[in-house]
Scaffold this active site. Structure first.
Site, PDB file in Angstrom:
ATOM      1  N   TRP A   1       1.868   0.667   8.803  1.00  0.00           N
ATOM      2  CA  TRP A   1       1.031   1.239   9.862  1.00  0.00           C
ATOM      3  C   TRP A   1       1.845   1.410  11.141  1.00  0.00           C
ATOM      4  CZ3 TRP A   1      -4.257  -1.264  11.625  1.00  0.00           C
ATOM      5  CH2 TRP A   1      -5.002  -0.291  12.316  1.00  0.00           C
TER       6      TRP A   1
ATOM      7  N   HIS B   1      11.361  -7.611   7.834  1.00  0.00           N
ATOM      8  CA  HIS B   1      10.381  -8.700   7.754  1.00  0.00           C
ATOM      9  C   HIS B   1      10.976 -10.001   8.287  1.00  0.00           C
ATOM     10  CE1 HIS B   1       7.248  -6.486   5.874  1.00  0.00           C
ATOM     11  NE2 HIS B   1       7.849  -6.308   4.720  1.00  0.00           N
TER      12      HIS B   1
END
Length: 436
Positions: free
Chosen positions: A165, A217
């Protein structure tokens, strides 16, 4: 004139070139004649010139730092990252432009490059990681080969905290179009993904002429920190994140994605990568919940299994949230006010968008619209082949845990939260149902 690009004493150098400084006025879309339809995205090749006469930036030698000093400054760095990190003084030093040995300001750096006939500027200071994350899926050392450009954007999230997103939002702001010139995963590669050959990712990044935005990440202490790179970090309520992670991990270990991953790995990485198998996770969400909140894929962490810890990831960034090149977003805020969050992010990135196209950009970044247009997300590479083979965009909602979790299970969540600073806990925990 000699460019005032310098060097921090180090073992490993990083040449850098990049886009205009994010604080510089955004040029906006190319001018068009009356009646002419605007370009779908800005002229990408305008970023193609490399800097001339600019030195390289390098990471400082010595012990890793556990705490990132204030951007662009020298001073002591207290140990707060890796367990083996100790207080360590890092003194960035410039060499070039005669006898000057101080770091130039962002404005000075941009001015120097403009006078040299280049739109690029190098990063002015860099601090090394103090922690290594390495697994069959993740390898933080791949960032050692990253060549930062002035104005690069790094999007850092825990798994299932809103990574794709955020990438889609940043892409819409950079290209100022609902359409993207390439699949999103190709425009914004995941650098620390161990299964994709590093040389391929670096080649993709090197060839890009738009403002680059890279996915990771990793927590802050596992990344090199560059003062003129912008870091966008997304957090999500851990209860929602745990349920989304369960869906993701279960789907990745199912037959379809396994076959797609093996085939893509065979094509892109050979036999070694084709033998990779996603971790097996319990089908029962209650069993998974207990695993998620009590262990990690890494021995120094306490939650997040089968991946790295979302609490440790977010706390590493939270400690340095006052740095001018770090911006924290919350998944729930993006759900509640996407328009406002995108405007604030555009301001942080120094991007100006024509108000006439703004509503279309916001609409393109809604969860529902991304789900309809998944073909714009995935490339034909390793991760795209696997992630695009199933329903990657699940629900994108909050609060499902209300009807699923027992008091004992919620207590596991609360115990994980207690490891976070109080202010971070207050910011992170979101329960939309409590507002009704």
């Amino acid at each position: 004139m000699t460019c005032n690009a310098g060097r921090i004493p180090s073992v490993t150098s990083i040449h850098s070139s990049g886009v205009p400084h994010p604080s510089s006025p955004d040029p906006g879309p190319p001018a068009r004649k009356s009646g002419q339809v605007a370009s779908q995205w800005p002229d990408l090749m305008r970023w193609s010139r490399r800097p001339s006469g600019c030195g390289a930036i390098a990471r400082p030698a010595g012990r890793p730092i556990g705490r990132v000093p204030s951007v662009g400054s020298s001073g002591s760095a207290g140990a707060s990252g890796g367990r083996d990190a100790a207080p360590h003084r890092v003194v960035p030093v410039r060499v070039a432009c005669g006898d000057r040995r101080t770091l130039p300001s962002m404005a000075e750096s941009a001015e120097c490059h403009r006078k040299n006939g280049s739109e690029f500027a190098v990063s002015t200071s860099s601090y090394p990681p103090s922690r290594v994350y390495r697994s069959p899926l993740l390898d933080s050392t791949r960032w050692n080969s990253f060549e930062p450009r002035h104005g690069d954007i790094v999007i850092s999230t825990a798994t299932k905290a809103g990574t794709t997103w955020a990438q889609r939002i940043v892409a819409s702001l950079i290209f100022r179009s609902v359409r993207l010139p390439r699949p999103l995963m190709e425009l914004s590669p995941w650098l620390d993904m161990a299964m994709v050959p590093l040389a391929d990712v670096l080649a993709t990044l090197s060839e890009q002429r738009h403002r680059r935005f890279v996915k990771t990440h990793l927590p802050l202490d596992a990344l090199p920190f560059h003062s003129e790179v912008r870091y966008v970090v997304v957090g999500r309520d851990l209860r929602d994140l745990a349920l989304s992670t369960h869906h993701h991990a279960r789907s990745m270990s199912s037959a379809g994605p396994r076959a797609a991953l093996a085939a893509a790995a065979q094509a892109h990485g050979g036999e070694t990568l084709s033998s990779f198998r996603p971790p097996e996770v319990p089908e029962d969400v209650h069993a998974f919940w207990r695993e998620f909140f009590t262990r990690s894929a890494y021995p120094w962490e306490s939650d997040g299994w089968p991946y790295n810890s979302p609490t440790r990831h977010l706390s590493s960034w939270w400690e340095h949230r006052s740095e001018p090149n770090i911006r924290l977003l919350h998944y729930q805020d993006m759900l509640d006010d996407l328009d406002g969050e995108m405007r604030r992010l555009a301001d942080f990135l120094g991007i100006t968008v024509d108000e006439r196209v703004w509503p279309d950009l916001v609409h393109a970044c809604t969860f529902a619209e991304m789900k309809v247009n998944e073909d714009e997300i995935w490339d034909s590479g390793l991760s795209g082949s696997a992630l695009g083979s199933w329903n990657f965009f699940h629900k994108g909602t909050s609060g499902q845990w209300h009807t699923l979790c027992s008091e004992d299970e919620l207590a596991l969540h609360d115990r994980a939260l207690r490891r976070l600073p109080e202010e971070l806990r207050t910011w992170l925990v979101r329960d939309p149902s409590a507002r009704s």
